[in-house]
Every structure is written in C-alpha cells, then in structure tokens.
Write a protein that holds these residues in place. Structure first.
Motif, short mmCIF file in Angstrom:
data_model
loop_
_atom_site.label_atom_id
_atom_site.label_comp_id
_atom_site.label_asym_id
_atom_site.label_seq_id
_atom_site.Cartn_x
_atom_site.Cartn_y
_atom_site.Cartn_z
N LEU A 100 0.82 -1.21 0.00
CA LEU A 100 0.00 0.00 0.00
C LEU A 100 0.86 1.27 0.00
O LEU A 100 0.34 2.37 -0.05
CB LEU A 100 -0.95 0.00 1.20
N GLY A 101 2.19 1.09 0.08
CA GLY A 101 3.10 2.22 -0.05
C GLY A 101 3.45 2.95 1.22
O GLY A 101 4.02 4.03 1.17
N ASP A 102 3.13 2.38 2.40
CA ASP A 102 3.48 3.06 3.64
C ASP A 102 3.73 2.05 4.76
O ASP A 102 2.80 1.59 5.41
CB ASP A 102 2.36 4.03 4.04
N VAL A 103 4.99 1.73 4.98
CA VAL A 103 5.37 0.77 6.01
C VAL A 103 4.87 1.20 7.38
O VAL A 103 4.51 0.38 8.22
CB VAL A 103 6.91 0.59 6.02
N LYS A 104 4.85 2.52 7.62
CA LYS A 104 4.44 3.03 8.93
C LYS A 104 2.94 2.87 9.18
O LYS A 104 2.48 3.04 10.31
CB LYS A 104 4.84 4.50 9.06
N ALA A 105 2.19 2.53 8.16
CA ALA A 105 0.72 2.40 8.30
C ALA A 105 0.29 1.01 8.77
O ALA A 105 -0.88 0.68 8.73
CB ALA A 105 0.04 2.74 6.98
N ILE A 106 1.26 0.22 9.27
CA ILE A 106 0.96 -1.17 9.60
C ILE A 106 -0.22 -1.31 10.58
O ILE A 106 -1.09 -2.15 10.40
CB ILE A 106 2.22 -1.91 10.11
N ARG A 107 -0.28 -0.46 11.60
CA ARG A 107 -1.38 -0.56 12.57
C ARG A 107 -2.72 -0.18 11.93
O ARG A 107 -3.73 -0.82 12.17
CB ARG A 107 -1.12 0.32 13.79
N ALA A 108 -2.70 0.85 11.10
CA ALA A 108 -3.93 1.27 10.41
C ALA A 108 -4.38 0.18 9.43
O ALA A 108 -5.58 -0.09 9.30
CB ALA A 108 -3.71 2.59 9.68
N VAL A 109 -3.42 -0.45 8.77
CA VAL A 109 -3.73 -1.54 7.84
C VAL A 109 -4.35 -2.71 8.61
O VAL A 109 -5.36 -3.28 8.20
CB VAL A 109 -2.47 -1.97 7.06
N ALA A 110 -3.73 -3.06 9.73
CA ALA A 110 -4.25 -4.16 10.56
C ALA A 110 -5.66 -3.84 11.05
O ALA A 110 -6.55 -4.70 11.04
CB ALA A 110 -3.32 -4.43 11.73
N SER A 111 -5.88 -2.60 11.43
CA SER A 111 -7.20 -2.18 11.89
C SER A 111 -8.24 -2.27 10.77
O SER A 111 -9.35 -2.76 10.98
CB SER A 111 -7.13 -0.75 12.44
N ALA A 112 -7.86 -1.83 9.58
CA ALA A 112 -8.78 -1.91 8.43
C ALA A 112 -9.08 -3.36 8.09
O ALA A 112 -10.22 -3.71 7.78
CB ALA A 112 -8.18 -1.18 7.23
N ASN A 113 -8.06 -4.23 8.16
CA ASN A 113 -8.29 -5.66 7.94
C ASN A 113 -9.35 -6.17 8.90
O ASN A 113 -10.24 -6.93 8.52
CB ASN A 113 -7.01 -6.47 8.16
N GLY A 114 -9.23 -5.77 10.15
CA GLY A 114 -10.16 -6.22 11.18
C GLY A 114 -11.58 -5.74 10.97
O GLY A 114 -12.52 -6.31 11.53
N LYS A 115 -11.74 -4.70 10.17
CA LYS A 115 -13.08 -4.16 9.90
C LYS A 115 -13.62 -4.62 8.55
O LYS A 115 -14.66 -4.15 8.10
CB LYS A 115 -13.05 -2.63 9.98
N ASN A 116 -12.91 -5.54 7.90
CA ASN A 116 -13.35 -6.07 6.61
C ASN A 116 -14.75 -6.65 6.75
O ASN A 116 -14.96 -7.58 7.51
CB ASN A 116 -12.36 -7.16 6.16
N PRO A 117 -15.73 -6.10 6.01
CA PRO A 117 -17.11 -6.58 6.16
C PRO A 117 -17.46 -7.80 5.30
O PRO A 117 -18.54 -8.34 5.43
CB PRO A 117 -17.93 -5.37 5.71
N ILE A 118 -16.54 -8.22 4.42
CA ILE A 118 -16.90 -9.30 3.49
C ILE A 118 -15.98 -10.50 3.71
O ILE A 118 -14.95 -10.65 3.06
CB ILE A 118 -16.91 -8.79 2.03
#
Length: 160
Positions: A100-118
């Motif tokens: 996704l182009g931002d190594v520092k976004a790992i926590r935000a990415v993990a959080s978004a994964n956890g909110k995956n609705p499908i």
C-alpha cells in the motif's frame, strides 16, 4: 433506494450472514448463533451463495462477485489490496503495508483488515504476523486456521 436483502447460509465453520442488493455484496459475516439456513435466497445473493458453496467444496479458488462494502476510502484501499493475495498464499501485515506504499501504516492496515465486512471473499484470513503467527481474526483464530488449511493442499496433506 434499493432495499438490502439478507440470507443465512450454513458453512462448515459456522453460519454466514450475507447482505447485499443489486449494487453488490455489502457484507458476509460469520455468526455464532445456530440459525437455520435460509430456504429462499434473493436473486441478488444467489451468485454469492453458489460461489461460497463452491469454495467450501474445494472447487473455487477465486470469487467473481460485485462487491459493495461500506467503509472509509482508506479501508476500501486496504480491502482492495487484500483481493490481490492469491488463494493458498499468505502475506504479513508488514507486506501488506508495503504494497500500500506506507510501512508506517501497519497498525492502520491491521485495523482496516479487522473491519473487513466481506468474510472470505475479501480474504483478510490470508494476512498473518511477520513471524508466521495467526494473529487476531474477527471470526476466531480457529476459523482462520481452518480457512488457511482449506486453501493449502500441502497443509492438508500433512494432517493425514
């Protein structure tokens, strides 16, 4: 405004609750309640039920469905990237952040994964810890393990 339709579908690892309309699948979630499978499947959800059925029977490795998840632009970007993780493969949260182009976004990415609705169709179960651990999974770690074993022939063979 189009009315949302809902169906309950029995899978080997729980009841899937599928919600969608003519604009696509809005959510697929696993519920722990013992609910009977729906007898009537709304037309707009038939492909989803059929494709999930094929997935669980082992005859489908990718989904061809119109998806319409509700989320922020960032969440949708993360969920879209999850669609690029191939069947039978895993990726770490760090790998996903790099994609996704931002190594520092790992926590935000993990959080978004956890909110995956499908569930399953957007395969957040294929994302694991950098050390190979089966880190958090909204459907329960045992389901994540089951899905990864289901998708990996080499793991399945090692069980027997």
């Amino acid at each position: 405004m189009e009315q949302n339709h809902k169906v309950y579908y029995k899978t080997p690892i729980g009841i899937a609750k599928i919600i969608g309309d003519i604009n696509g699948i809005i959510s697929v979630s696993v519920i722990n309640d013992e609910i009977e499978s729906s007898e009537i499947v709304p037309e707009c959800l038939k492909d989803c039920v059929q494709q999930l059925d094929e997935y669980f029977k082992g005859s489908r490795e990718s989904f061809n469905l119109k998806l319409n998840p509700v989320g922020t632009d960032f969440q949708k970007k993360v969920w879209n990237e999850l669609l690029n993780v191939p069947f039978g493969k895993t990726r770490s949260y760090l790998d996903q952040s790099k994609k996704l182009g931002d190594v520092k976004a790992i926590r935000a990415v993990a959080s978004a994964n956890g909110k995956n609705p499908i569930w399953i169709i957007i395969p957040c179960h294929r994302i694991i810890g950098s050390d190979g651990s089966l880190t958090g999974y909204a459907g329960g770690i045992w389901r994540k393990k089951w899905l990864l074993e289901h998708e990996s022939p080499s793991l399945q063979q090692s069980l027997f």
